[in-house]
Design a protein around this motif. Structure first.
Motif, PDB file in Angstrom:
ATOM      1  N   ALA A 111       3.302  10.203  -9.526  1.00  0.00           N
ATOM      2  CA  ALA A 111       2.861  10.677 -10.824  1.00  0.00           C
ATOM      3  C   ALA A 111       2.371  11.822 -10.565  1.00  0.00           C
ATOM      4  N   GLU A 112       1.490  12.274  -9.483  1.00  0.00           N
ATOM      5  CA  GLU A 112       0.688  13.665  -9.410  1.00  0.00           C
ATOM      6  C   GLU A 112       2.031  14.765  -9.132  1.00  0.00           C
ATOM      7  N   GLU A 113       3.173  14.396  -8.636  1.00  0.00           N
ATOM      8  CA  GLU A 113       4.182  15.461  -8.709  1.00  0.00           C
ATOM      9  C   GLU A 113       4.826  15.738 -10.097  1.00  0.00           C
ATOM     10  N   GLN A 114       4.860  14.570 -11.008  1.00  0.00           N
ATOM     11  CA  GLN A 114       5.504  14.759 -12.561  1.00  0.00           C
ATOM     12  C   GLN A 114       4.238  15.802 -13.001  1.00  0.00           C
ATOM     13  N   THR A 115       2.969  15.347 -12.774  1.00  0.00           N
ATOM     14  CA  THR A 115       1.940  16.132 -13.348  1.00  0.00           C
ATOM     15  C   THR A 115       2.100  17.568 -13.048  1.00  0.00           C
ATOM     16  N   VAL A 116       2.216  17.745 -11.769  1.00  0.00           N
ATOM     17  CA  VAL A 116       2.419  19.333 -11.392  1.00  0.00           C
ATOM     18  C   VAL A 116       3.786  19.820 -11.904  1.00  0.00           C
ATOM     19  N   ARG A 117       4.751  19.357 -12.017  1.00  0.00           N
ATOM     20  CA  ARG A 117       5.900  19.571 -12.630  1.00  0.00           C
ATOM     21  C   ARG A 117       5.718  19.925 -14.001  1.00  0.00           C
ATOM     22  N   ASP A 118       5.107  19.263 -14.926  1.00  0.00           N
ATOM     23  CA  ASP A 118       4.728  19.517 -16.313  1.00  0.00           C
ATOM     24  C   ASP A 118       4.004  20.796 -16.573  1.00  0.00           C
ATOM     25  N   GLN A 119       3.016  21.040 -15.516  1.00  0.00           N
ATOM     26  CA  GLN A 119       2.073  22.054 -15.544  1.00  0.00           C
ATOM     27  C   GLN A 119       2.881  23.186 -15.370  1.00  0.00           C
ATOM     28  N   ILE A 120       3.663  23.140 -14.119  1.00  0.00           N
ATOM     29  CA  ILE A 120       4.691  24.315 -14.017  1.00  0.00           C
ATOM     30  C   ILE A 120       5.607  24.688 -14.926  1.00  0.00           C
ATOM     31  N   GLN A 121       5.982  23.567 -15.597  1.00  0.00           N
ATOM     32  CA  GLN A 121       7.075  23.858 -16.821  1.00  0.00           C
ATOM     33  C   GLN A 121       6.418  24.675 -18.024  1.00  0.00           C
ATOM     34  N   ALA A 122       5.002  24.285 -18.188  1.00  0.00           N
ATOM     35  CA  ALA A 122       4.348  24.534 -19.364  1.00  0.00           C
ATOM     36  C   ALA A 122       3.925  26.205 -19.037  1.00  0.00           C
ATOM     37  N   ALA A 123       3.517  26.398 -17.724  1.00  0.00           N
ATOM     38  CA  ALA A 123       3.068  27.866 -17.489  1.00  0.00           C
ATOM     39  C   ALA A 123       4.392  28.789 -17.354  1.00  0.00           C
ATOM     40  N   LEU A 124       5.348  28.324 -17.069  1.00  0.00           N
ATOM     41  CA  LEU A 124       6.728  29.073 -17.144  1.00  0.00           C
ATOM     42  C   LEU A 124       7.187  29.328 -18.573  1.00  0.00           C
ATOM     43  N   GLU A 125       7.188  28.385 -19.412  1.00  0.00           N
ATOM     44  CA  GLU A 125       7.301  28.665 -20.842  1.00  0.00           C
ATOM     45  C   GLU A 125       6.498  29.679 -21.355  1.00  0.00           C
ATOM     46  N   LYS A 126       5.070  29.619 -21.041  1.00  0.00           N
ATOM     47  CA  LYS A 126       4.144  30.385 -21.768  1.00  0.00           C
ATOM     48  C   LYS A 126       4.480  31.678 -21.096  1.00  0.00           C
ATOM     49  N   GLU A 127       4.667  32.105 -19.612  1.00  0.00           N
ATOM     50  CA  GLU A 127       5.003  33.371 -19.232  1.00  0.00           C
ATOM     51  C   GLU A 127       6.384  33.863 -19.740  1.00  0.00           C
ATOM     52  N   ASN A 128       7.345  33.036 -20.213  1.00  0.00           N
ATOM     53  CA  ASN A 128       8.566  33.776 -20.760  1.00  0.00           C
ATOM     54  C   ASN A 128       7.993  34.042 -21.966  1.00  0.00           C
ATOM     55  N   LEU A 129       7.227  33.462 -22.860  1.00  0.00           N
ATOM     56  CA  LEU A 129       7.027  33.717 -24.285  1.00  0.00           C
ATOM     57  C   LEU A 129       6.105  35.120 -24.287  1.00  0.00           C
ATOM     58  N   ARG A 158       0.649  -1.165   0.029  1.00  0.00           N
ATOM     59  CA  ARG A 158      -0.009   0.019   0.030  1.00  0.00           C
ATOM     60  C   ARG A 158       1.015   1.154  -0.036  1.00  0.00           C
ATOM     61  N   ILE A 159       1.845   1.085   0.686  1.00  0.00           N
ATOM     62  CA  ILE A 159       2.922   2.526   0.701  1.00  0.00           C
ATOM     63  C   ILE A 159       3.579   2.634  -0.688  1.00  0.00           C
ATOM     64  N   GLN A 160       3.989   1.439  -1.400  1.00  0.00           N
ATOM     65  CA  GLN A 160       4.356   1.555  -2.697  1.00  0.00           C
ATOM     66  C   GLN A 160       3.457   2.075  -3.719  1.00  0.00           C
ATOM     67  N   ALA A 161       2.132   1.585  -3.495  1.00  0.00           N
ATOM     68  CA  ALA A 161       1.218   2.133  -4.531  1.00  0.00           C
ATOM     69  C   ALA A 161       0.973   3.658  -4.212  1.00  0.00           C
ATOM     70  N   GLU A 162       0.950   3.978  -2.894  1.00  0.00           N
ATOM     71  CA  GLU A 162       0.663   5.473  -2.652  1.00  0.00           C
ATOM     72  C   GLU A 162       1.721   6.264  -3.197  1.00  0.00           C
ATOM     73  N   LEU A 163       2.995   5.760  -3.059  1.00  0.00           N
ATOM     74  CA  LEU A 163       4.315   6.468  -3.322  1.00  0.00           C
ATOM     75  C   LEU A 163       4.333   6.837  -4.845  1.00  0.00           C
ATOM     76  N   GLN A 164       3.953   5.862  -5.702  1.00  0.00           N
ATOM     77  CA  GLN A 164       3.639   5.629  -7.102  1.00  0.00           C
ATOM     78  C   GLN A 164       2.695   6.773  -7.572  1.00  0.00           C
ATOM     79  N   HIS A 165       1.621   6.669  -6.873  1.00  0.00           N
ATOM     80  CA  HIS A 165       0.537   7.788  -7.119  1.00  0.00           C
ATOM     81  C   HIS A 165       1.194   9.069  -6.781  1.00  0.00           C
TER      82      HIS A 165
END
Length: 165
Positions: free
Chosen positions: A58-76, A48-55
């Motif tokens: 995945a959420e962290e990567q999604t947030v990072r991708d969103q931040i990266q996209a927002a920063l690219e848009k802001e810079n542009l 259960r800990i491993q499953a929660e850690l993977q979850h």
């Protein structure tokens, strides 16, 4: 029907051995599961800990991708605002093409630096490098090689200046 046989009889009191009483008392006092049961519980908790850690990853990567996209848009947007001309800001593919063009120019520059046309310079350069390697603690011992190298470079510079005139 069978009620005649099921009469209560006075019977002797039931007694248990002291070992049995002690074992039951110990089991009641310490409610820990058996080692096999404990291993099963531990494995379930780890899963259960491993499953929660993977979850969470995945959420962290999604947030990072969103931040990266927002920063690219802001810079542009910032670059467009600074340039005044929204069409003058280059996109990533255009920048990559420019980068490849610069790399090609650098490669051409390095190709022109080929010293095969100047054997004297190559010899003096090799002698200077060898002297520095042989005298790492006393580089001043290489002053003659440095002077020879400088003279070779000066002569090539003179030839180059004459070719430009």
């Amino acid at each position: 029907m069978g009620s005649a046989n099921s009469t209560l009889q006075d019977s002797a009191p039931v007694s248990f051995s002291q070992d049995l009483v002690d074992t039951l008392a110990d089991n009641a006092a310490s409610p820990s599961p058996s080692p096999a049961r404990q291993n099963s519980i531990d494995a379930h908790i780890r899963a259960r800990i491993q499953a929660e850690l993977q979850h969470l990853r995945a959420e962290e990567q999604t947030v990072r991708d969103q931040i990266q996209a927002a920063l690219e848009k802001e810079n542009l947007d910032r670059e467009r605002a600074m340039s005044g001309d929204p069409d003058s800001v280059k996109t990533s593919p255009a920048l990559l093409a420019d980068l490849e063009e610069v790399r090609a120019k650098v490669d051409r520059f390095h190709a022109r630096r080929d010293l095969s046309e100047y054997p004297g310079l190559r010899e003096n350069s090799d002698a200077l490098v060898a002297c520095y390697k042989n005298n790492p603690a006393t580089p001043l011992d290489c002053s003659q090689q440095v002077d020879n190298f400088k003279a070779s470079v000066a002569e090539i510079e003179k030839e180059h200046v004459k070719s430009l005139q």
